[in-house]
Design a protein around this motif. Structure first.
Motif, PDB file in Angstrom:
ATOM      1  N   LEU A  16       0.853  -1.192   0.000  1.00 37.26           N
ATOM      2  CA  LEU A  16       0.000   0.000   0.000  1.00 37.26           C
ATOM      3  C   LEU A  16       0.888   1.241   0.000  1.00 37.26           C
ATOM      4  CD1 LEU A  16      -2.412  -1.140   2.841  1.00 37.26           C
ATOM      5  CD2 LEU A  16      -3.068  -0.860   0.439  1.00 37.26           C
ATOM      6  N   ALA A  17       0.457   2.268  -0.721  1.00 33.95           N
ATOM      7  CA  ALA A  17       1.231   3.503  -0.761  1.00 33.95           C
ATOM      8  C   ALA A  17       1.296   4.140   0.627  1.00 33.95           C
ATOM      9  CB  ALA A  17       0.573   4.478  -1.740  1.00 33.95           C
ATOM     10  N   ALA A  18       2.359   4.911   0.853  1.00 35.68           N
ATOM     11  CA  ALA A  18       2.549   5.548   2.164  1.00 35.68           C
ATOM     12  C   ALA A  18       1.333   6.388   2.567  1.00 35.68           C
ATOM     13  CB  ALA A  18       3.806   6.416   2.143  1.00 35.68           C
ATOM     14  N   ARG A  19       0.662   7.005   1.596  1.00 34.49           N
ATOM     15  CA  ARG A  19      -0.470   7.869   1.959  1.00 34.49           C
ATOM     16  C   ARG A  19      -1.609   7.093   2.628  1.00 34.49           C
ATOM     17  NH1 ARG A  19      -5.330   8.232  -1.240  1.00 34.49           N
ATOM     18  NH2 ARG A  19      -5.133   6.897  -3.085  1.00 34.49           N
ATOM     19  N   ALA A  20      -1.651   5.778   2.373  1.00 39.74           N
ATOM     20  CA  ALA A  20      -2.694   4.960   3.006  1.00 39.74           C
ATOM     21  C   ALA A  20      -2.594   5.051   4.529  1.00 39.74           C
ATOM     22  CB  ALA A  20      -2.570   3.516   2.562  1.00 39.74           C
ATOM     23  N   PHE A  21      -1.440   5.495   5.026  1.00 35.27           N
ATOM     24  CA  PHE A  21      -1.202   5.514   6.464  1.00 35.27           C
ATOM     25  C   PHE A  21      -1.354   6.907   7.082  1.00 35.27           C
ATOM     26  CE2 PHE A  21       0.751   1.879   4.553  1.00 35.27           C
ATOM     27  CZ  PHE A  21       0.466   0.844   5.422  1.00 35.27           C
ATOM     28  N   PHE A  22      -1.689   7.913   6.236  1.00 34.22           N
ATOM     29  CA  PHE A  22      -1.934   9.235   6.849  1.00 34.22           C
ATOM     30  C   PHE A  22      -3.021  10.044   6.155  1.00 34.22           C
ATOM     31  CE2 PHE A  22       1.701   9.930   3.940  1.00 34.22           C
ATOM     32  CZ  PHE A  22       1.239  10.992   3.181  1.00 34.22           C
ATOM     33  N   VAL A  26      -8.429   8.033   3.018  1.00 40.61           N
ATOM     34  CA  VAL A  26      -8.279   6.570   3.051  1.00 40.61           C
ATOM     35  C   VAL A  26      -8.901   6.025   4.336  1.00 40.61           C
ATOM     36  CG1 VAL A  26      -6.643   4.641   3.071  1.00 40.61           C
ATOM     37  CG2 VAL A  26      -6.208   6.620   1.606  1.00 40.61           C
ATOM     38  N   LEU A  27      -8.657   6.700   5.430  1.00 37.75           N
ATOM     39  CA  LEU A  27      -9.251   6.246   6.694  1.00 37.75           C
ATOM     40  C   LEU A  27     -10.782   6.268   6.592  1.00 37.75           C
ATOM     41  CD1 LEU A  27      -9.206   5.372   9.634  1.00 37.75           C
ATOM     42  CD2 LEU A  27      -8.877   7.756  10.296  1.00 37.75           C
ATOM     43  N   PRO A 305     -11.510   7.899  14.156  1.00 41.43           N
ATOM     44  CA  PRO A 305     -12.056   8.632  13.016  1.00 41.43           C
ATOM     45  C   PRO A 305     -11.426  10.022  12.883  1.00 41.43           C
ATOM     46  CG  PRO A 305     -13.810   7.468  14.138  1.00 41.43           C
ATOM     47  CD  PRO A 305     -12.566   7.284  14.977  1.00 41.43           C
ATOM     48  N   GLU A 306     -11.055  10.365  11.667  1.00 41.55           N
ATOM     49  CA  GLU A 306     -10.467  11.654  11.292  1.00 41.55           C
ATOM     50  C   GLU A 306      -9.054  11.894  11.810  1.00 41.55           C
ATOM     51  OE1 GLU A 306     -13.403  14.756  12.048  1.00 41.55           O
ATOM     52  OE2 GLU A 306     -14.921  13.381  11.275  1.00 41.55           O
ATOM     53  N   ARG A 307      -8.465  10.899  12.463  1.00 43.32           N
ATOM     54  CA  ARG A 307      -7.074  11.056  12.934  1.00 43.32           C
ATOM     55  C   ARG A 307      -6.245   9.867  12.466  1.00 43.32           C
ATOM     56  NH1 ARG A 307      -7.237  11.574  19.007  1.00 43.32           N
ATOM     57  NH2 ARG A 307      -5.090  12.266  18.766  1.00 43.32           N
ATOM     58  N   PRO A 308      -5.889   9.866  11.170  1.00 40.31           N
ATOM     59  CA  PRO A 308      -5.281   8.663  10.590  1.00 40.31           C
ATOM     60  C   PRO A 308      -3.907   8.291  11.148  1.00 40.31           C
ATOM     61  CG  PRO A 308      -5.301  10.482   9.006  1.00 40.31           C
ATOM     62  CD  PRO A 308      -6.121  10.924  10.164  1.00 40.31           C
ATOM     63  N   LEU A 381     -10.910  -2.428   0.751  1.00 34.98           N
ATOM     64  CA  LEU A 381     -11.220  -1.062   0.316  1.00 34.98           C
ATOM     65  C   LEU A 381     -12.079  -1.067  -0.937  1.00 34.98           C
ATOM     66  CD1 LEU A 381      -7.778   0.709   0.822  1.00 34.98           C
ATOM     67  CD2 LEU A 381      -9.887   1.152   2.081  1.00 34.98           C
ATOM     68  N   ARG A 382     -11.974  -2.144  -1.716  1.00 38.00           N
ATOM     69  CA  ARG A 382     -12.774  -2.248  -2.940  1.00 38.00           C
ATOM     70  C   ARG A 382     -14.049  -3.038  -2.676  1.00 38.00           C
ATOM     71  NH1 ARG A 382      -8.925  -4.983  -6.425  1.00 38.00           N
ATOM     72  NH2 ARG A 382      -7.501  -5.031  -4.654  1.00 38.00           N
ATOM     73  N   GLY A 383     -14.378  -3.200  -1.404  1.00 39.93           N
ATOM     74  CA  GLY A 383     -15.654  -3.826  -1.055  1.00 39.93           C
ATOM     75  C   GLY A 383     -15.653  -5.337  -1.108  1.00 39.93           C
TER      76      GLY A 383
END
Ligand code: FES
Ligand SMILES: [Fe+2]
Length: 384
Positions: A16-22, A26-27, A305-308, A381-383
């Protein structure tokens, strides 16, 4: 979204790309997909509440009509034992009239009366009446005026819930765990409240789940001497991957730190007489059930929630052998391993936000667990 697709083929897969973690988007997507369809542990009481009464929910709410507010992923809910039947139901703690909380604290009764405008419900969540509303077919009450029950299931003393439609039946995963436990005295488990059973940690929830699935780091982060890498026979380490759950286990170096082989299923028996150090179960997406000769350590890596880039960490210990439980730090290194992992994840959190974090690859021999986790997130994430 392409950067969140992880190939099923470990030789080709990029993580997973790094952005998935912040990335908050994504969250938000994870909370709408993965966390709506998986069985999640319903948080047990923690802190002073658990020290005052260490019984699990199923025991605390044994009397008919007993209720208590709970929350899962910041959603307000309450547990309600039936009055006519003995069923323990998980219901939204939100009145269907104008959304006032229904159960502000623990209580008991045949009926529940909303404190804002007096709507009444029975102990199964059925809307009965409200001042100012005359019963009329099709007008009041409507189907949506009743409280919509969430599916729940039990495994030993633990209660699980699904916030939406379950992706798979609970029994399939519970069956895998139960099979591995052989003749271990699960029915004797008793909660042992401990300090730090609810903490906020640095790092996204997936960092912690991924790290748990990662045996590769053990020899480095939990290194010998005096680390976990010294307490287990690393060559015997096994990662068993299933749909939605995984078991990791290894033999202990010191037989004293292992399970009595007669209590475990035959497949764990070693011709050389080594004994299993622990059964480390991971239930996707964020729960670990760690069985040791002293009992069970439960960890939840709960997204906030809202704090990835923060994780709510829940840590419960259940003992079936208090003498061994007392030795869990020295022999099974609970606190030490925990502290080493927490520190490592705080370091990784800095790296993944640096702008210099390409998508990673997985070692086909050392990282089947991490790949399995990234792939499961990608599908979720894709259901799927
Ligand atoms: S919000 Fe409950 S009766 Fe109005
Ligand atoms: Fe670790």
């Amino acid at each position: 979204m392409k950067d969140l697709i992880v190939s099923e083929d470990i030789a080709k897969a990029e993580g997973l790309a790094a952005r998935a973690f912040f990335d908050p988007a994504v969250l938000a997507l994870e909370l709408e997909t993965i966390f709506q369809t998986r069985w999640l542990l319903l948080p047990e009481p923690s802190g002073a509440d658990a020290r005052a009464d260490s019984r699990p929910w199923v025991e605390r709410l044994k009397q008919r009509g007993a209720r208590a507010p709970v929350s899962l992923l910041e959603k307000p809910l309450f547990l309600q034992r039936g009055w006519r039947d003995a069923k323990l139901r998980l219901l939204p703690n939100v009145c269907t009239h104008a959304w006032y909380p229904l159960a502000p604290g623990p209580g008991r009764g045949e009926r529940l009366v909303c404190a804002q405008h007096g709507r009444q419900f029975d102990a199964a969540g059925k809307c009965l009446s409200q001042p100012g509303f005359a019963p009329k077919a099709g007008v009041f009450p409507r189907a949506c005026d009743h409280l919509a029950e969430f599916p729940t299931e039990a495994l030993g003393p633990l209660l699980f819930a699904c916030l939406g439609k379950p992706a798979s039946p609970f029994g399939r995963i519970a069956g895998l765990v139960e099979e591995s436990l052989g003749a271990l005295p699960v029915e004797r488990l008793e909660r042992r409240p401990q300090a730090g059973d609810l903490r906020e940690l640095d790092g996204n929830w997936k960092q912690h789940s991924w790290n748990y699935m990662d045996k590769f780091h053990v020899q480095f982060i939990h290194k010998a001497p005096a680390g976990l890498a010294d307490a287990i026979d690393l060559n015997s380490y096994r990662t068993e991957l299933h749909e939605g759950a995984s078991l990791q286990w290894a033999y202990a170096k010191d037989p004293e730190s292992g399970f009595d082989p007669d209590l475990l299923p035959a497949r764990f028996r070693d011709p050389k007489g080594r004994r299993v150090f622990a059964l480390w179960w991971f239930l996707f997406p964020n729960l670990t059930l760690n069985f040791y000769p002293w009992g069970l350590s439960v960890n939840v890596y709960e997204p906030i929630p809202e704090r990835p880039d923060k994780t709510l960490f829940r840590w419960y210990a259940w003992s079936w052998d208090d003498k061994k439980f007392a030795a869990r730090e020295s022999r099974w290194l609970s606190d030490q391993v925990d502290a080493e992992d927490v520190e490592a994840m705080a370091q990784v959190r800095r790296g993944l936000r640096s702008g210099s974090a390409p998508r990673g690859r997985f070692s086909p021999t050392e990282e089947t667990g991490p790949h399995w986790f990234h792939h499961a997130v990608s599908r979720g994430l894709r259901g799927a």
